[in-house]
Design a protein around this motif. Structure first.
Motif, short mmCIF file in Angstrom:
data_model
loop_
_atom_site.label_atom_id
_atom_site.label_comp_id
_atom_site.label_asym_id
_atom_site.label_seq_id
_atom_site.Cartn_x
_atom_site.Cartn_y
_atom_site.Cartn_z
N PRO A 70 -50.31 8.37 -18.84
CA PRO A 70 -50.14 7.56 -20.04
C PRO A 70 -48.65 7.46 -20.40
O PRO A 70 -47.92 8.44 -20.32
N GLY A 71 -48.23 6.26 -20.77
CA GLY A 71 -46.84 6.07 -21.15
C GLY A 71 -46.42 4.63 -21.02
O GLY A 71 -47.20 3.77 -20.61
N GLY A 72 -45.19 4.37 -21.38
CA GLY A 72 -44.67 3.01 -21.29
C GLY A 72 -43.31 2.91 -21.94
O GLY A 72 -42.66 3.92 -22.24
N ARG A 73 -42.90 1.69 -22.17
CA ARG A 73 -41.58 1.43 -22.76
C ARG A 73 -41.48 1.98 -24.19
O ARG A 73 -42.44 1.95 -24.94
N ILE A 74 -40.28 2.42 -24.50
CA ILE A 74 -39.98 2.89 -25.84
C ILE A 74 -39.55 1.68 -26.65
O ILE A 74 -38.62 0.97 -26.27
N ASP A 75 -40.25 1.44 -27.76
CA ASP A 75 -39.95 0.29 -28.61
C ASP A 75 -38.64 0.50 -29.36
O ASP A 75 -38.24 1.65 -29.62
N PRO A 76 -37.95 -0.59 -29.75
CA PRO A 76 -36.72 -0.46 -30.55
C PRO A 76 -36.98 0.35 -31.81
O PRO A 76 -37.99 0.16 -32.49
N GLY A 77 -36.10 1.28 -32.10
CA GLY A 77 -36.22 2.12 -33.29
C GLY A 77 -37.17 3.29 -33.12
O GLY A 77 -37.35 4.09 -34.04
N GLU A 78 -37.78 3.43 -31.97
CA GLU A 78 -38.77 4.48 -31.70
C GLU A 78 -38.12 5.56 -30.83
O GLU A 78 -37.30 5.26 -29.97
N THR A 79 -38.49 6.80 -31.06
CA THR A 79 -38.01 7.88 -30.20
C THR A 79 -38.92 7.98 -28.97
O THR A 79 -40.05 7.46 -28.97
N ALA A 80 -38.44 8.67 -27.96
CA ALA A 80 -39.26 8.89 -26.76
C ALA A 80 -40.53 9.66 -27.13
O ALA A 80 -41.62 9.35 -26.63
N LEU A 81 -40.42 10.62 -28.02
CA LEU A 81 -41.58 11.40 -28.46
C LEU A 81 -42.61 10.51 -29.15
O LEU A 81 -43.81 10.57 -28.86
N GLU A 82 -42.14 9.67 -30.06
CA GLU A 82 -43.06 8.75 -30.76
C GLU A 82 -43.73 7.80 -29.77
O GLU A 82 -44.93 7.52 -29.88
N ALA A 83 -42.97 7.33 -28.79
CA ALA A 83 -43.54 6.42 -27.80
C ALA A 83 -44.60 7.11 -26.95
O ALA A 83 -45.64 6.52 -26.66
N ALA A 84 -44.35 8.34 -26.56
CA ALA A 84 -45.33 9.08 -25.75
C ALA A 84 -46.64 9.26 -26.50
O ALA A 84 -47.73 9.04 -25.94
N HIS A 139 -60.25 4.23 -21.27
CA HIS A 139 -58.94 3.67 -21.01
C HIS A 139 -58.84 2.31 -21.68
O HIS A 139 -59.86 1.65 -21.95
N SER A 140 -57.62 1.87 -21.92
CA SER A 140 -57.38 0.57 -22.52
C SER A 140 -57.68 -0.53 -21.51
O SER A 140 -57.81 -0.28 -20.31
N GLU A 141 -57.73 -1.76 -22.00
CA GLU A 141 -57.93 -2.91 -21.13
C GLU A 141 -56.74 -3.12 -20.19
O GLU A 141 -56.84 -3.83 -19.20
N ARG A 195 -47.73 7.40 -29.06
CA ARG A 195 -48.32 6.07 -29.25
C ARG A 195 -49.00 5.58 -27.97
O ARG A 195 -50.13 5.12 -28.00
N GLU A 196 -48.30 5.69 -26.86
CA GLU A 196 -48.85 5.21 -25.59
C GLU A 196 -50.10 6.00 -25.20
O GLU A 196 -51.07 5.42 -24.68
N ALA A 197 -50.11 7.30 -25.41
CA ALA A 197 -51.31 8.10 -25.09
C ALA A 197 -52.50 7.60 -25.90
O ALA A 197 -53.61 7.43 -25.37
N ARG A 233 -43.43 9.08 -20.80
CA ARG A 233 -44.73 9.39 -20.25
C ARG A 233 -45.13 10.77 -20.75
O ARG A 233 -44.30 11.59 -21.12
N VAL A 234 -46.46 11.03 -20.74
CA VAL A 234 -46.94 12.33 -21.18
C VAL A 234 -47.96 12.87 -20.19
O VAL A 234 -48.86 12.16 -19.75
N LEU A 235 -47.76 14.12 -19.82
CA LEU A 235 -48.66 14.86 -18.96
C LEU A 235 -49.58 15.64 -19.89
O LEU A 235 -49.16 16.60 -20.53
N ILE A 236 -50.83 15.19 -20.01
CA ILE A 236 -51.79 15.80 -20.92
C ILE A 236 -52.63 16.80 -20.13
O ILE A 236 -53.35 16.42 -19.21
#
Length: 157
Positions: free
Chosen positions: A53-67, A119-121, A69-71, A20-23
């Motif tokens: 904003p945030g969610g699951r970390i995809d396989p092969g993805e770092t937590a930073l990359e996921a944050a 926001h997304s759908e 992407r999710e944002a 998750r990311v606190l913006i």
């Protein structure tokens, strides 16, 4: 939902990783720092509740990359990985579902407020919430105390 902090987990295959990311938006004309908070859809996990904003970390993805992407996916806000600071990582046992959850929380500050918050759908609403109210509004047993501590130390009242 209750959570129990876990210190030693050896089976990585059974851990759900979440980022998750606190913006922190730039202060407004009266100096108020706000944070985009999404409203989760009815019928799902934490239905109808505010979330970051945030969610699951995809396989092969770092937590930073996921944050990052999710944002982008959830708020259409593009973040630079180099500006994010990790402020928390912990593995907890969700005692209701007996699932290990590894949560990583990042913070990024000084982000320009978009002309229009979108926001997304995947979510039903987005609001800019004053930083001092985020922990209480989130009402998350693990992340709210982390955010409250961060605000106490790093954000001027």
């Amino acid at each position: 939902m209750s959570h129990e902090l876990v210190h030693d987990v050896t089976d990585d295959d059974h851990i759900v990783r979440i980022a998750r990311v606190l913006i922190l938006f730039r202060p407004d004309d009266v100096g108020t720092v706000t944070v985009p908070m999404l409203t989760r859809p009815k019928g799902g996990f934490r239905a109808g509740k505010p979330d970051l904003p945030g969610g699951r970390i995809d396989p092969g993805e770092t937590a930073l990359e996921a944050a990052v992407r999710e944002a982008k996916e959830e708020t259409f806000i593009r973040l630079d990985e180099d500006r994010l600071e990790e402020i928390y990582t912990g593995v907890h046992l969700d005692t209701d579902t007996h699932t290990f959850l590894q949560r990583t929380l990042f913070v990024v500050s000084g982000i320009a407020v978009p002309r229009q918050l979108r926001h997304s759908e995947e979510h039903t609403a987005i609001d800019a919430v004053p930083i001092q109210h985020v922990a209480e509004k989130l009402a998350h047993p693990v992340l709210s105390p982390v955010i409250a501590g961060y605000v106490d130390v790093h954000v001027a009242a």
